[in-house]
Design a protein around this motif. Structure first.
Motif, mmCIF file in Angstrom:
data_model
loop_
_atom_site.group_PDB
_atom_site.id
_atom_site.type_symbol
_atom_site.label_atom_id
_atom_site.label_comp_id
_atom_site.label_asym_id
_atom_site.label_seq_id
_atom_site.Cartn_x
_atom_site.Cartn_y
_atom_site.Cartn_z
ATOM 1 N N ASP A 3 0.863 -1.182 0.000
ATOM 2 C CA ASP A 3 0.000 0.000 0.000
ATOM 3 C C ASP A 3 0.898 1.230 0.000
ATOM 4 N N VAL A 4 0.822 2.012 -1.066
ATOM 5 C CA VAL A 4 1.697 3.170 -1.228
ATOM 6 C C VAL A 4 0.860 4.435 -1.322
ATOM 7 N N SER A 5 1.133 5.391 -0.448
ATOM 8 C CA SER A 5 0.469 6.689 -0.483
ATOM 9 C C SER A 5 1.421 7.703 -1.093
ATOM 10 N N ILE A 6 1.000 8.381 -2.135
ATOM 11 C CA ILE A 6 1.846 9.348 -2.842
ATOM 12 C C ILE A 6 1.147 10.700 -2.873
ATOM 13 N N TRP A 7 1.907 11.750 -2.562
ATOM 14 C CA TRP A 7 1.350 13.100 -2.562
ATOM 15 C C TRP A 7 1.042 13.552 -3.981
ATOM 16 N N ARG A 8 -0.165 14.066 -4.170
ATOM 17 C CA ARG A 8 -0.582 14.597 -5.460
ATOM 18 C C ARG A 8 -1.082 16.025 -5.261
ATOM 19 N N GLY A 9 -0.625 16.934 -6.117
ATOM 20 C CA GLY A 9 -1.093 18.305 -6.040
ATOM 21 C C GLY A 9 0.020 19.290 -6.308
ATOM 22 N N ASP A 10 -0.268 20.566 -6.025
ATOM 23 C CA ASP A 10 0.723 21.613 -6.252
ATOM 24 C C ASP A 10 0.937 22.390 -4.966
ATOM 25 N N GLY A 11 1.425 23.644 -5.104
ATOM 26 C CA GLY A 11 1.745 24.421 -3.923
ATOM 27 C C GLY A 11 0.547 24.961 -3.171
ATOM 28 N N THR A 12 -0.654 24.890 -3.749
ATOM 29 C CA THR A 12 -1.840 25.440 -3.101
ATOM 30 C C THR A 12 -2.808 24.375 -2.594
ATOM 31 N N PHE A 13 -2.830 23.233 -3.244
ATOM 32 C CA PHE A 13 -3.744 22.177 -2.807
ATOM 33 C C PHE A 13 -3.161 20.814 -3.158
ATOM 34 N N GLY A 14 -3.350 19.861 -2.275
ATOM 35 C CA GLY A 14 -2.892 18.507 -2.551
ATOM 36 C C GLY A 14 -3.340 17.541 -1.481
ATOM 37 N N GLN A 15 -3.165 16.261 -1.760
ATOM 38 C CA GLN A 15 -3.509 15.222 -0.801
ATOM 39 C C GLN A 15 -2.797 13.934 -1.208
ATOM 40 N N PHE A 16 -2.745 12.996 -0.278
ATOM 41 C CA PHE A 16 -2.146 11.702 -0.579
ATOM 42 C C PHE A 16 -3.163 10.807 -1.275
ATOM 43 N N GLU A 17 -2.712 10.116 -2.305
ATOM 44 C CA GLU A 17 -3.538 9.135 -3.002
ATOM 45 C C GLU A 17 -2.916 7.754 -2.818
ATOM 46 N N SER A 18 -3.762 6.749 -2.724
ATOM 47 C CA SER A 18 -3.296 5.389 -2.449
ATOM 48 C C SER A 18 -3.188 4.568 -3.722
ATOM 49 N N GLN A 40 -0.055 2.951 -13.523
ATOM 50 C CA GLN A 40 -1.340 3.339 -12.945
ATOM 51 C C GLN A 40 -1.735 4.787 -13.225
ATOM 52 N N ASP A 41 -0.787 5.698 -13.224
ATOM 53 C CA ASP A 41 -1.142 7.099 -13.434
ATOM 54 C C ASP A 41 -0.008 7.823 -14.146
ATOM 55 N N PRO A 42 -0.097 7.972 -15.469
ATOM 56 C CA PRO A 42 0.968 8.627 -16.234
ATOM 57 C C PRO A 42 1.110 10.111 -15.945
ATOM 58 N N THR A 43 0.159 10.701 -15.206
ATOM 59 C CA THR A 43 0.262 12.128 -14.888
ATOM 60 C C THR A 43 1.106 12.396 -13.647
ATOM 61 N N LEU A 44 1.519 11.360 -12.944
ATOM 62 C CA LEU A 44 2.337 11.530 -11.744
ATOM 63 C C LEU A 44 3.656 12.202 -12.118
ATOM 64 N N THR A 45 3.969 13.291 -11.417
ATOM 65 C CA THR A 45 5.169 14.076 -11.721
ATOM 66 C C THR A 45 6.219 13.881 -10.635
ATOM 67 N N LYS A 95 4.559 20.356 -8.580
ATOM 68 C CA LYS A 95 3.481 19.400 -8.840
ATOM 69 C C LYS A 95 3.883 18.034 -8.294
ATOM 70 N N ASP A 96 2.997 17.447 -7.545
ATOM 71 C CA ASP A 96 3.200 16.108 -6.995
ATOM 72 C C ASP A 96 4.506 16.018 -6.194
ATOM 73 N N LEU A 97 5.475 15.265 -6.697
ATOM 74 C CA LEU A 97 6.720 15.018 -5.968
ATOM 75 C C LEU A 97 7.863 15.924 -6.398
ATOM 76 N N ALA A 98 7.589 16.839 -7.323
ATOM 77 C CA ALA A 98 8.627 17.744 -7.835
ATOM 78 C C ALA A 98 8.543 19.092 -7.117
ATOM 79 N N THR A 99 9.644 19.511 -6.511
ATOM 80 C CA THR A 99 9.688 20.781 -5.787
ATOM 81 C C THR A 99 10.477 21.830 -6.564
ATOM 82 N N ASP A 100 10.225 23.082 -6.221
ATOM 83 C CA ASP A 100 10.950 24.200 -6.810
ATOM 84 C C ASP A 100 12.253 24.385 -6.030
ATOM 85 N N MET A 101 13.393 24.173 -6.678
ATOM 86 C CA MET A 101 14.686 24.249 -6.011
ATOM 87 C C MET A 101 15.266 25.662 -5.976
#
Length: 236
Positions: A3-18, A40-45, A95-101
Motif C-alpha cells: 500500500d503506497v500513499s503518494i502526494w498529489r497536487g501543487d503548492g496550493t492544494f494537494g492530498q495523498f492518493e493510495s 497506474q497514473d501517467p500524470t504523476l510528476t 506538482k506532486d513530488l517535484a519541488t521548486d529548487m
C-alpha cells in the motif's frame, strides 16, 4: 502487494492518493514511484536523473524522512506493508513530488558560496598540499551535490524562512577555507547576518540525514566560531 500513499497536487492544494504496487526483490522507492507512473497514473510528476546516487535529483520524503529514493530500498523503510512518499519538505511544490529548487540555490548564492579568484586565468597554477589545514576543511564539504536532503531535514529552515540552511552554509565554509579565495570577509558578512549561521540550533538533522555522510553541522560550528572572532576583532 504494497500500500503506497503518494502526494498529489501543487503548492496550493494537494492530498495523498493510495496505490497498490507489487513487491519485488531489490526494489527501491524510485522503482515504486516509476511503476505507479508507468502502470497506474501517467500524470504523476517526479524528478530523477542518474538512478545511482550521483545527482541527488530524486530526493523525496519517504515515511516523513528525506532520502535519495534511488538508493533507498523498500525493505528497509516499509512499515506494516505501507509506504508514504511526498515532496521534499521546506520547498515549494511545483506538482506532486517535484519541488521548486530555486529558494535552495538562491540561499547558496546569498551565503557567498561562490569563488572569489585571487589570480587571472593567465597566472600559473599554484600547488596546494592536500594536507594543508584549510584544504582539509574545504575538502570535507566538496562532495555535497546539492540534493537538498539536509535542507528538508532542517527544523530551523521550517521555522525560519530567512535561514540560509545547512548546504549553503557548508558551501560558505568550504569557500572560506579555500586558500585560493580572495574575499573571506564577504563570506563572513554573508553568513553572520539575518538568517546566517547563528540561527542554527545545532540539532544535527542535516548531518544525520546527509546521504553522502557529510557534516554540515561541523561546518556551521566553524562559521559561528570565525564570525564571532571577526566581530570581537573588527567590530563586525
Amino acid at each position: 502487494m504494497m500500500d503506497v500513499s503518494i502526494w498529489r497536487g501543487d503548492g496550493t492544494f494537494g492530498q495523498f492518493e493510495s496505490f497498490k504496487v507489487p513487491a519485488q526483490e531489490s526494489q527501491t522507492i524510485l522503482d515504486v514511484v516509476a511503476w505507479v507512473q508507468q502502470n497506474q497514473d501517467p500524470t504523476l510528476t517526479y524528478r530523477y536523473a542518474c538512478r545511482v546516487g550521483m545527482c541527488g535529483s530524486c530526493a523525496m520524503m519517504v515515511n516523513g524522512v528525506p532520502r535519495w529514493t534511488c538508493r533507498t530500498h523498500v525493505k528497509k523503510v516499509l512499515v506494516n506493508n505501507n509506504l508514504e512518499v511526498g515532496p521534499l519538505r521546506n520547498l515549494p511544490v511545483i506538482k506532486d513530488l517535484a519541488t521548486d529548487m530555486d529558494p535552495f540555490f538562491d540561499k547558496w548564492v546569498a551565503a557567498e558560496g561562490v569563488h572569489h579568484p585571487t589570480k587571472t586565468r593567465d597566472a600559473p597554477i599554484e600547488p596546494i598540499l592536500p594536507t594543508n589545514a584549510g584544504r582539509v576543511e574545504a575538502s570535507s564539504g566538496i562532495e555535497c551535490i546539492n540534493c537538498s536532503v539536509c535542507y528538508a531535514a532542517c527544523d530551523t529552515v521550517a521555522n525560519n524562512p530567512d535561514y540560509l540552511g545547512p548546504a549553503a552554509l557548508q558551501r560558505a565554509w568550504t569557500v572560506y577555507n579555500d586558500s585560493k579565495d580572495a574575499n573571506k570577509q564577504a563570506v563572513l558578512d554573508a553568513v553572520s547576518g539575518v538568517g546566517g549561521c547563528h540561527n542554527c540550533h545545532s540539532q544535527g538533522s542535516c548531518t544525520v540525514h546527509c546521504p553522502n555522510g557529510l557534516n554540515p553541522m561541523n561546518a556551521i560550528a566553524g562559521l559561528k566560531r570565525v564570525t564571532a572572532m571577526s566581530f570581537f576583532k573588527n567590530g563586525k
